[in-house]
Every structure is written in C-alpha cells, then in structure tokens.
Design an enzyme around this catalytic site. Structure first.
Site: not given
Ligand code: NAD
Length: 396
Positions: A49, A51, A73, A111, A234, A243, A272-273
């Site tokens: 939905s 990104g 969601f 999900a 990160y 990750k 990215l934002v």
C-alpha cells in the site's frame, strides 16, 4: 471535509485522498512512459500500500498487465476521520487498474497472522490459480508470532556500545546530536523475529503447500545496506541483523523451490523517504544530503524509478545480475564512490544554519508530506473532499 496534515513526530495522522490518488497516477504515468516488458503475470505483493511495495504493484500491473493481489495493514476511514495513506493509495491504484481491465483485489489485515495468509491463499485459489511473483515488502515495528502468540517489538539500536551522531528534526530544520543507547536483552532476537526472513519463508511455504506457485516462480524481498556513516545504527545495528537474516533466508527459500524451478532474491534498494525510514534517527539527515548530491548528479530516483529499474534491468533478464552475496543491487547509484565522498564531506559541514543550503531539507520535507497526499502539485487543499473512499476490490 477539509483535510489538513496533522503531524506527531515522524508520523502524520491524517491523509488526503485526492493527493494520494495523484501520487499513484503520477507513478502509473511514469511506468507507462517506459513501455511494456515481458514481466510477471500473476503477482502477490505483501506490503503493497505504500513505499516500495506500492511501486512494485504499480510496476507489475502497468508494465506487464499483471493481475495483482495486495496485502497491507491500513486504517479505513470513518465519518470525519481520514483513512491512512495506504488505504487511499490502494483505492486509487485499484480504480486505475480496473479502468484498464486489470484484475486487482486487496486484503487488509495482519500479514504475519495465519488468518490473513489463509484468506490470501483462498483468494488466489479462487481467482488466479497459480502466481509467478511474490514481492515481500513489509516494514513493521511489531509482529505477533502466529505459533507462540508472543508480540515481538523491533528496535533501531546500535549493538555493543552507544552511538552518537548528528540528526535533523526535519519539521524544524534543527540539526543536533543524538545518542542512541545500545541494544539490551532480547532486542536483537526480537528485531530479527519482526523484520528477518521467517515470515517471508512462512508465506512461500504456505503458497507452495497449497500448490499455488507456477513454474519459474520468483520471490523478492527488500533490504538496505547504506554507507559507513549510518552503519552503527543501521547495517551493524539491530535492524541490520534482521536484514542479514532476510538475506540468508533467500537461499533457504530458493532451496525449497526446486520442484517449481523457483528462485528467491533480495534486492538492496536505495535510501528513500518513506514512513519507515523517517522513523530511524540519523537517516533523515543522511537522506537530505544524499538527495542534494544525487539530484545534482542527475541520479535521483524515487520508489517507482527504483522498482522500474529492478524489473526492467534486473529481475526479468535471462541472467539476473547479483553481487558476490547473491543480492540484486539497485542501490548502485547511491553507493557510487563520488556520491558517497560528497555526502561524507557535507556531513562534516552540516548544521542548522548550513543544512538548508548544503542539503535538500526542503525536498525531504516535501516528500514526507507527499507520502500522506499533502503538498502534491495541482491539488486544491481548500476544497471539501470525501474522506469515505472505498477500495473497490477489498476482500472483506
Ligand atoms: P513502508 O512503510 O512504506 O511500507 C510498508 C508496507 O507494509 C505497507 O504497505 C504497510 O501497510 C505494510 N505492513 C506493515 N505491517 C504490516 C502487517 N503487520 N501486515 C500487513 N501489512 C503490513 O515501507 P518501505 O520503506 O517501502 O519498506 C519496505 C521494505 O523495503 C522494507 O523491508 C524496508 O526495510 C525496505 N527498504 C526500505 C528503504 C527505505 O529507505 N525506505 C531502503 C531499502 C529497503
């Protein structure tokens, strides 16, 4: 109602249906401008939905006429209260897909749960038969484990020692130091449980057991690496462990897909934002400097440009190019040495006073508001709009 942005920290609690629809139409136009490819035909997007997931659904539908099922969601609207942005994005996507005669249905719910997996399997069985692509693009702070019932929380913390660096409050433009305390207790395990590969594997196993995967099936999940600057919080932090686990899972999923000659890939995408990345300390400052450099170099991309490049120049080639660890890389432009050298230099100079000039703070803020359908060009925000937008193909 007249809808205005209402922000609390890095979230916006309202969303504008017309602005969201415009964003979706702009992404569709971009994909259509790139022409058709021999791409997927029947696609499930988990996290469809906003990104990268939304961009993946749009690319599938409008670059190769794929039938798509989206799982997400999101909060539906109620009288006087807007839906969340992903709800409005999905409504707009389905309307455009249906206009083109494309199959598009959606499922709203958790999900990670068995219930939503079963519902999705049922819908695929009824309507599509077998699918040839699953995009796994969930970004969630929590997961209730379907077997144990335990609710795990993911964290964005360094591991071993605290980490101090600059960050920006992108609402005020203030650049200041933050110290993030290191992970404690079960922070690492919990983050891996939420954002690692287990749930991706569970989805593919369930689809395979129900015989819903076609020959040469592919599945892709998204990852991030980033530069030294953000490493402590990160890639070498708790989220990085998740990750690592996701990337490892790609190999075990591929092993389990032998009977359909299938393959699982991780694609490493650019910073990215999005709603998720604005929640990570330090990253907004990095992104505002990165955008400035990438725009000046003519290398800037948003979610849709990234996913278009993933499909057109990686995923649907006969030979899929990967790095030495088997990952698809569409963060290649972000990671170019000349880009990273410039960002590192600007980082040293970044302060409240200099950032408006040396960084793209304005670009960051505008994109943040765009995520919720605000500050979108051509939208008249003084006009009354109907917040009660329905998703036509929503499976109740
Ligand atoms: P996003 O927040 O825009 O999208 C997340 C999606 O997941 C939404 O569709 C949301 O509805 C859905 N979702 C969340 N929890 C759910 C749940 N319990 N059940 C069903 N749906 C749920 O995030 P994004 O930035 O597009 O991230 C997608 C993936 O891409 C993540 O794995 C992220 O780590 C990765 N990624 C992001 C960046 C970045 O800079 N944003 C860079 C590289 C990789």
């Amino acid at each position: 109602m007249i809808i205005e942005p209402r922000t609390r920290g890095f979230i916006c609690t309202t969303a504008h249906p017309v602005g969201c629809a415009e964003n979706v139409k702009t992404q569709i136009k971009y994909i259509q401008s790139k022409g058709q490819i021999e791409g997927p035909k029947k696609v499930l997007v988990i996290g469809s939905s906003t990104g990268f997931g939304l961009a993946s659904r749009i690319t599938s539908a409008f670059s190769s006429n794929a039938a798509t099922i989206g799982v997400f969601f999101e909060k539906p609207p109620s009288e006087g209260r807007t839906a969340s942005a992903g709800w409005y994005n999905t409504a707009a996507f389905e309307i455009e897909a249906h206009k083109k005669g494309l199959y598009a249905k959606s499922i709203n719910g958790d999900a990670f749960s068995n219930e939503i997996k079963e519902k999705t399997l049922q819908l695929i069985k009824e309507d599509l038969g077998k699918i040839d692509l699953v995009i796994y693009s969930l970004a969630s702070p929590v997961r209730t484990h379907p077997t144990t019932g335990i609710r795990h929380k993911s964290t964005l913390k360094p591991i071993g020692k605290s980490y101090t660096n600059k960050t920006v409050d992108f609402h005020t433009g203030e650049v200041k130091e933050v110290t993030i305390e290191p992970s404690v207790g079960e922070d690492i395990e919990n983050t891996v449980t939420v954002m690692g590969g287990e749930d991706w594997q569970m989805w593919v196993n369930a689809l395979q057991e129900a015989d819903l995967l076609s020959e040469n099936f592919k599945t892709v999940a998204y990852s991030y690496i980033g530069p030294k600057l953000t490493e402590a919080v990160y890639r070498k932090g708790t989220i990085g462990r998740a990750k690592d686990d996701l990337e490892k899972t790609a190999f075990s999923i591929t092993d389990s897909l032998k009977n359909v000659n299938g393959n699982a890939y991780v694609s490493v995408n650019k910073a990215l934002v999005t709603q998720s990345s604005s929640a990570i300390p330090v990253i907004p400052l990095y992104i505002s400097l990165l955008y400035k450099v990438m725009k000046a170099e003519g290398l800037q991309e948003g979610c849709i440009e990234q996913i278009q490049r993933l499909f057109n120049t990686r995923l649907y080639l006969d030979e899929i190019p990967t790095d030495t660890k088997g990952r698809i890389r569409i963060d290649d432009w972000e990671m170019q040495a000349n880009v990273q050298e410039q960002v590192a230099e600007l980082w040293q100079q970044a302060s409240t006073e200099t950032l408006p000039v040396i960084g793209d703070l304005e670009g960051y803020t505008t994109e943040f508001f765009n995520l919720f359908g605000f500050k979108v060009e051509g939208v008249d925000y003084t006009k009354e709009v109907d917040e009660m937008v329905a998703i036509p193909g929503l499976r109740e």
